[in-house]
Design a protein around this motif. Sequence first.
Motif, short mmCIF file in Angstrom:
data_model
loop_
_atom_site.label_atom_id
_atom_site.label_comp_id
_atom_site.label_asym_id
_atom_site.label_seq_id
_atom_site.Cartn_x
_atom_site.Cartn_y
_atom_site.Cartn_z
N SER A 82 0.83 -1.20 0.00
CA SER A 82 0.00 0.00 0.00
C SER A 82 0.87 1.25 0.00
O SER A 82 2.07 1.20 0.31
N LYS A 83 0.25 2.37 -0.32
CA LYS A 83 0.94 3.66 -0.28
C LYS A 83 1.50 3.93 1.11
O LYS A 83 2.64 4.38 1.26
N GLU A 84 0.69 3.67 2.13
CA GLU A 84 1.09 3.94 3.51
C GLU A 84 2.27 3.06 3.93
O GLU A 84 3.21 3.52 4.59
N GLU A 85 2.22 1.78 3.54
CA GLU A 85 3.30 0.86 3.87
C GLU A 85 4.61 1.29 3.20
O GLU A 85 5.68 1.21 3.80
N MET A 86 4.50 1.73 1.96
CA MET A 86 5.70 2.14 1.22
C MET A 86 6.30 3.41 1.83
O MET A 86 7.53 3.53 1.97
N ALA A 87 5.45 4.37 2.18
CA ALA A 87 5.93 5.60 2.79
C ALA A 87 6.66 5.30 4.10
O ALA A 87 7.71 5.88 4.39
N LYS A 88 6.10 4.39 4.87
CA LYS A 88 6.71 4.01 6.14
C LYS A 88 8.05 3.32 5.92
O LYS A 88 9.03 3.56 6.63
N GLU A 89 8.12 2.46 4.90
CA GLU A 89 9.36 1.72 4.61
C GLU A 89 10.48 2.67 4.20
O GLU A 89 11.64 2.50 4.59
N LEU A 90 10.13 3.71 3.43
CA LEU A 90 11.16 4.64 2.94
C LEU A 90 11.70 5.55 4.04
O LEU A 90 12.68 6.26 3.83
N GLN A 91 11.07 5.53 5.19
CA GLN A 91 11.57 6.31 6.32
C GLN A 91 12.64 5.55 7.11
O GLN A 91 13.28 6.12 7.98
N ILE A 92 12.84 4.27 6.78
CA ILE A 92 13.86 3.47 7.45
C ILE A 92 15.23 3.84 6.89
O ILE A 92 15.43 3.84 5.67
N PRO A 93 16.19 4.17 7.74
CA PRO A 93 17.54 4.53 7.25
C PRO A 93 18.11 3.47 6.33
O PRO A 93 18.07 2.28 6.63
N GLY A 94 18.62 3.93 5.17
CA GLY A 94 19.25 3.03 4.21
C GLY A 94 18.31 2.44 3.17
O GLY A 94 18.76 1.77 2.25
N LYS A 95 16.98 2.69 3.30
CA LYS A 95 16.02 2.06 2.39
C LYS A 95 15.85 2.84 1.08
O LYS A 95 15.76 2.25 0.01
N ALA A 96 15.74 4.17 1.17
CA ALA A 96 15.46 4.97 -0.03
C ALA A 96 16.65 4.94 -0.99
O ALA A 96 17.80 5.11 -0.58
N GLN A 97 16.36 4.71 -2.27
CA GLN A 97 17.41 4.64 -3.28
C GLN A 97 17.32 5.78 -4.29
O GLN A 97 18.27 6.03 -5.02
N ILE A 98 16.18 6.43 -4.37
CA ILE A 98 16.02 7.56 -5.29
C ILE A 98 16.32 8.84 -4.53
O ILE A 98 15.75 9.10 -3.47
N ASP A 99 17.22 9.64 -5.08
CA ASP A 99 17.69 10.84 -4.39
C ASP A 99 16.56 11.84 -4.19
O ASP A 99 15.72 12.03 -5.08
N PRO A 100 16.52 12.50 -3.02
CA PRO A 100 15.48 13.51 -2.76
C PRO A 100 15.46 14.64 -3.80
O PRO A 100 14.40 15.20 -4.08
N TYR A 101 16.61 14.96 -4.36
CA TYR A 101 16.68 15.97 -5.42
C TYR A 101 15.80 15.59 -6.60
O TYR A 101 15.01 16.38 -7.11
N ARG A 102 15.90 14.31 -7.01
CA ARG A 102 15.11 13.87 -8.17
C ARG A 102 13.63 13.75 -7.80
O ARG A 102 12.75 14.02 -8.61
N VAL A 103 13.35 13.36 -6.57
CA VAL A 103 11.96 13.30 -6.10
C VAL A 103 11.36 14.70 -6.12
O VAL A 103 10.22 14.90 -6.56
N MET A 104 12.12 15.69 -5.67
CA MET A 104 11.66 17.07 -5.66
C MET A 104 11.34 17.56 -7.06
O MET A 104 10.29 18.17 -7.31
N LEU A 105 12.23 17.29 -8.02
CA LEU A 105 11.98 17.70 -9.41
C LEU A 105 10.73 17.02 -9.97
O LEU A 105 9.92 17.65 -10.67
N PHE A 106 10.56 15.75 -9.64
CA PHE A 106 9.40 15.03 -10.17
C PHE A 106 8.10 15.58 -9.56
O PHE A 106 7.10 15.70 -10.26
N GLN A 107 8.13 15.92 -8.29
CA GLN A 107 6.94 16.50 -7.66
C GLN A 107 6.59 17.84 -8.30
O GLN A 107 5.40 18.15 -8.49
N ILE A 108 7.58 18.63 -8.66
CA ILE A 108 7.33 19.90 -9.36
C ILE A 108 6.71 19.62 -10.71
O ILE A 108 5.74 20.29 -11.11
N PHE A 109 7.26 18.65 -11.44
CA PHE A 109 6.69 18.26 -12.74
C PHE A 109 5.21 17.90 -12.61
O PHE A 109 4.38 18.31 -13.44
#
Length: 478
Positions: A82-109
Motif C-alpha cells: 500500500s501507499k502507507e506501507e511504502m511511505a513508512k518503509e522509505l523512512q527506514i535509514p538506508g532504504k530509499a534509493q532515489i535521491d530527494p533531489y530527483r523526487v523534488m523535481l518530479f513533484q514539481i513536474f
Amino acid sequence: MDLENLLYQIAQQLDNPKLASLKFLSLDHIPQRKLESIQEPLDFFLTLKEKGMLAKDNLSFLKELLFHSQSLNLLIKFLNVSKEEMAKELQIPGKAQIDPYRVMLFQIFEDVSTEELKAFKFYLNQKISKEKLDHHATLLDIFVEMEKRDMLGKENLDLLKNIFGLVNQSLLKKIKAYEELNEERRMCPERNRDGCSNGEELFKNMTISNSSSRQKSELQTSDNVYRMESKPRGYCLIFNNYNFEKARKEVPKLAHMKDRNGTHIDAEALRKTFHGLHFEVLEFQDHPAKEICDTLEYYRKMDHSDKDCFICCILSHGDKGVIYGIDGQEAAISQLTSYFTGSKCPSLKDKPKIFFIQACQGDNCQKGVAVETDSEQQEAALEPVPPSQKHYIPDDADFLLGMATVNNYVSYRSPLDGTWYIQSLCKELRERCPRDDILTILTEVNKEVSSKDDKKNMGKQMPQPTFTLRKKLYFPLH
C-alpha cells in the motif's frame, strides 16, 4: 507469479508518459544515454536487471519507482504494497534509493499546469534551442536538458527558483524545503553514520514536512481518508451567471435584479485554485436554470470510474433553497445535488461530491455603494424556510455542500474584489492544502467571512457547510 511474468504484467499497464517518469526517477542509477535508447517498459526492466537493481528477491527499487511515480494501483495490485506501507518503509535509514533531489523535481513536474509549462519554456527560450522546447517537450525533458547544460543540479537550483518565482511561487516551497534540509544534513555529517547514505532521511523530512501529526496518523489507515490520487482528480464545473437582463425583462418580480459585477473574479479564483489541485475545470457562462440542470444531467451520465471526486461551483443570484438561472427561473439546490447520488451516478458512489454555492438564501440587507448582495429582493420581512427546502443535499453518503450564507440571509459581493465567501474559500484552500482536511478548511472560511462586515451598514455574513462525508477529505498537491 514468477519475475518475468510479473514484469510483463506491469509493463502492459505502463504508457509512454509513465515510462518517461520511471526513466527520469532512475537517472542517478542508469546513464542518460542508455535511458534515451529505451522505448519499451520491458527494455527498461531488463536494464534494471542488468544493473543488479531488480531481481526476484529484490523488488525494492521497483516498488520505490512505482510509489514516487504515483503508480499506486500497480504497487497494490502486483506488489501487494500500500501507499502507507511504502511511505513508512522509505523512512527506514538506508532504504530509499532515489535521491530527494530527483523526487523534488518530479513533484514539481506533477504540479505544473499546461500554462505554467508554456511560461517556463518562454523564460528558457534564450538559453535552450527552440527544438528542445517544442510543444512535445515535457518538464521532465527540460529538466534533463538543463542538467546536460549544467543549468540545473543538486547544488545548482538558482535558475529553477528564478523562473518559478515568476511562474508559480507556490512551487518555490518544495525547492526551499529541499535546500533547507539538504543544508541541515551537510551541517550534521554525523547523521551519515547511522546508515543514512543516500538521502533517505532527507526524503523522509521532505515528504512529511507539509503534514500535521494528526493528518499523518489518519493517513496510516486508508479507510479513514477518501482516495485522492487520480489525475485529474475529477471534474470541477463552474456555473458563472453574470447577465440577468433576461430575468429583468421576463419575470416582473425580478425587474430590479442587477447583473453580478465582480463574479468573473470569483470564477477565475476558482479556476486557478482547483486546476492547481489537479481537477479538470470547465466553466459555463450565463446559463438559464434548465441549462444548468441539463449540464448536470450530462455529467451525471458520464463514467467517473477513473476519477476520485466531483466538484460543482455555482455563482448566481438566489433565494431560500434555490438559485436563479439568468432567465429568472429557479432551480432547487436539493435537485442540483440529487443528480449525483449513488443510485443515479454509480461511478461516483463512495466518492466525495462537493457543491459550493455562492448565492443569497434570503432577503437583502441594506447595502453600501461598494458592496452588493446576491439576493433577488430589495427589502422584505424574513420568512421561515419551507420544510421542503430545508434539506439541500440528498440523504446519501459522501456529499458536501458549502453555502455562502445561512438560511434567510444575504451574501456579499464586491464588484472589484469578488465575493467574501469564494475569495476566502480559494485563499484557505491554497494556503492549507494538503495540511488540513476540507472541514477544517471550511471552519477557517467561516471564521474569516464572519469577521468581515459591510463597513457602512455593519452587514454580516455566516457561511454554512452541510455534509454527509464519512471520511477525511484532503486535496494533495502532487
